[in-house]
Write an enzyme that holds these catalytic residues in place. Structure first.
Site, mmCIF file in Angstrom:
data_model
loop_
_atom_site.group_PDB
_atom_site.id
_atom_site.type_symbol
_atom_site.label_atom_id
_atom_site.label_comp_id
_atom_site.label_asym_id
_atom_site.label_seq_id
_atom_site.Cartn_x
_atom_site.Cartn_y
_atom_site.Cartn_z
ATOM 1 N N GLU A 51 10.752 2.354 7.038
ATOM 2 C CA GLU A 51 10.593 3.443 6.060
ATOM 3 C C GLU A 51 10.601 4.788 6.813
ATOM 4 O OE1 GLU A 51 6.501 3.824 4.849
ATOM 5 O OE2 GLU A 51 7.023 4.629 2.875
ATOM 6 N N ASN A 111 11.280 8.764 -1.645
ATOM 7 C CA ASN A 111 11.163 7.955 -0.439
ATOM 8 C C ASN A 111 12.164 6.807 -0.642
ATOM 9 O OD1 ASN A 111 10.332 6.248 1.628
ATOM 10 N ND2 ASN A 111 8.160 6.705 1.339
ATOM 11 N N LYS A 128 11.487 4.351 -3.682
ATOM 12 C CA LYS A 128 10.145 3.730 -3.708
ATOM 13 C C LYS A 128 9.449 3.952 -5.046
ATOM 14 C CE LYS A 128 6.026 3.697 -0.679
ATOM 15 N NZ LYS A 128 5.491 4.272 0.573
ATOM 16 N N GLU A 147 1.629 11.135 0.506
ATOM 17 C CA GLU A 147 2.889 10.700 -0.125
ATOM 18 C C GLU A 147 3.001 11.171 -1.573
ATOM 19 O OE1 GLU A 147 4.987 7.006 0.512
ATOM 20 O OE2 GLU A 147 3.341 6.351 1.789
ATOM 21 N N CYS A 173 7.406 -0.267 1.890
ATOM 22 C CA CYS A 173 6.006 -0.224 2.341
ATOM 23 C C CYS A 173 4.991 -0.629 1.281
ATOM 24 C CB CYS A 173 5.683 1.137 2.932
ATOM 25 S SG CYS A 173 4.152 1.042 3.907
ATOM 26 N N ASN A 198 5.473 2.025 7.055
ATOM 27 C CA ASN A 198 4.603 2.798 7.962
ATOM 28 C C ASN A 198 3.191 2.544 7.455
ATOM 29 O OD1 ASN A 198 6.050 5.245 9.667
ATOM 30 N ND2 ASN A 198 7.207 4.737 7.819
#
Ligand code: CDT
Length: 306
Positions: A51, A111, A128, A147, A173, A198
């Protein structure tokens, strides 16, 4: 009569060690190309990278200046720094899946992971869905996980695509912690799920979970693989990056739920396993035959209630 040939795709999890804040995208791409070349030598058809692979994990900082924020994002894929990776994939005939921060022409921030075939062409893009962390700075934390400040959830949701001789899905993730992620792709017949991550070892809201990071990461992916009869290939950006330690343990998980290959280090490392996609049917046609055994009239609260 001869047995039909198994559908084996050899996949590499291209783990990265830390990427420093001042490391250029060109330098990271050189590291990715080195992993891709190693993958070609080891017989891979596909490599999964982490990611947000092209930069440091910038959501650990609160950046206010809009133009400074946008410098962490890619406005095209391939772009000036990544076209060498696409070209190398084409030369080697090895596909890849790459996580990056995406800024769209109409100003949306996602993302994102892109799936690229062995001829260097884009197969699919996934944005994502589950965005973890927080949207405002929380100064009591040792480091931020912003995020929800930087990214919108992907509006398209989950998808599966015909690629690499099978049915391929993607997740990023935090998506891997949610059973619905796997099940939605499972309903689409997924056989190979590609995931970059991550994962900081330290979880500020409940540090008692810190020692369990590796266990929880494996737990969710092994369960998701088994319950949906699919391979899962997961690539970390691990090690100590800008003072924050992140989980390595990139791995390949079989439809049985077994981990069949795992990283030894928290550095750049390629983890390789041949994935027999026909293995999926042993689960999809028996214990997890959805058509036969799912009891959907009792599942309605899952979409009605958050
Ligand atoms: N990148 C990412 O999604 N990391 C999350 C950290 C959760 S704690 C804010 C993860 O689930 O690993």
């Amino acid at each position: 009569m001869s047995e039909p040939t198994a559908r084996v795709v050899t996949v590499g999890a291209g783990q990265l060690g830390p990427v420093a804040r001042d490391e250029s995208r060109e330098s990271v791409v050189e590291r990715l190309i080195a992993l891709l070349r190693q993958a070609a030598r080891r017989g891979c058809q596909l490599v999964v990278f982490p990611e947000l692979a092209l930069t440091t994990f910038f959501p650990r900082w609160h950046i206010e200046d809009r133009s400074e924020i946008d410098r962490w994002f890619e406005t095209e894929m391939p772009g000036p720094a990544t076209k060498a990776l696409f070209e190398e994939a084409r030369i080697l005939g090895v596909g890849f899946c790459l996580g990056y921060a995406e800024l769209t022409p109409d100003g949306h921030h996602y993302n994102t992971q892109v799936l690229v075939a062995g001829d260097g062409t884009v197969v699919a893009k996934y944005r994502k869905v589950h965005i973890p962390g927080h949207a405002e700075p929380e100064p009591w934390r040792l480091f931020q996980h912003l995020e929800r400040y930087y990214f919108e959830p992907g509006p398209e949701g989950f998808g599966v695509w015909r690629a690499f001789g099978g049915t391929v899905g993607m997740m990023i993730c935090n998506d891997r912690r949610w059973p619905e992620t796997y099940r939605v792709m499972g309903l689409g017949g997924v056989e190979l799920i590609l995931c970059g991550y991550n994962t900081p070892i330290h979880y500020a809201p409940d540090p008692s979970q810190d020692v369990l990071q590796g266990f929880h990461s494996a737990l969710v992916m092994q369960a998701g693989a088994y319950q949906n009869g699919t391979w899962v290939v997961a690539a970390a950006k691990g090690g100590v990056e800008e003072g924050v330690e992140s989980l390595a343990q990139s791995c390949v998980i079989a439809p049985s739920g077994q981990v069949v290959a795992q990283a030894y280090t928290a550095e750049d490392e390629l983890v390789v396993a041949p994935c027999d996609l026909d293995w999926c049917d042993r689960y999809k046609r028996t214990l997890f035959d959805f058509d036969r055994y799912r009891v959907i009239e009792h599942y309605e609260p899952i979409t009605r209630q958050r």
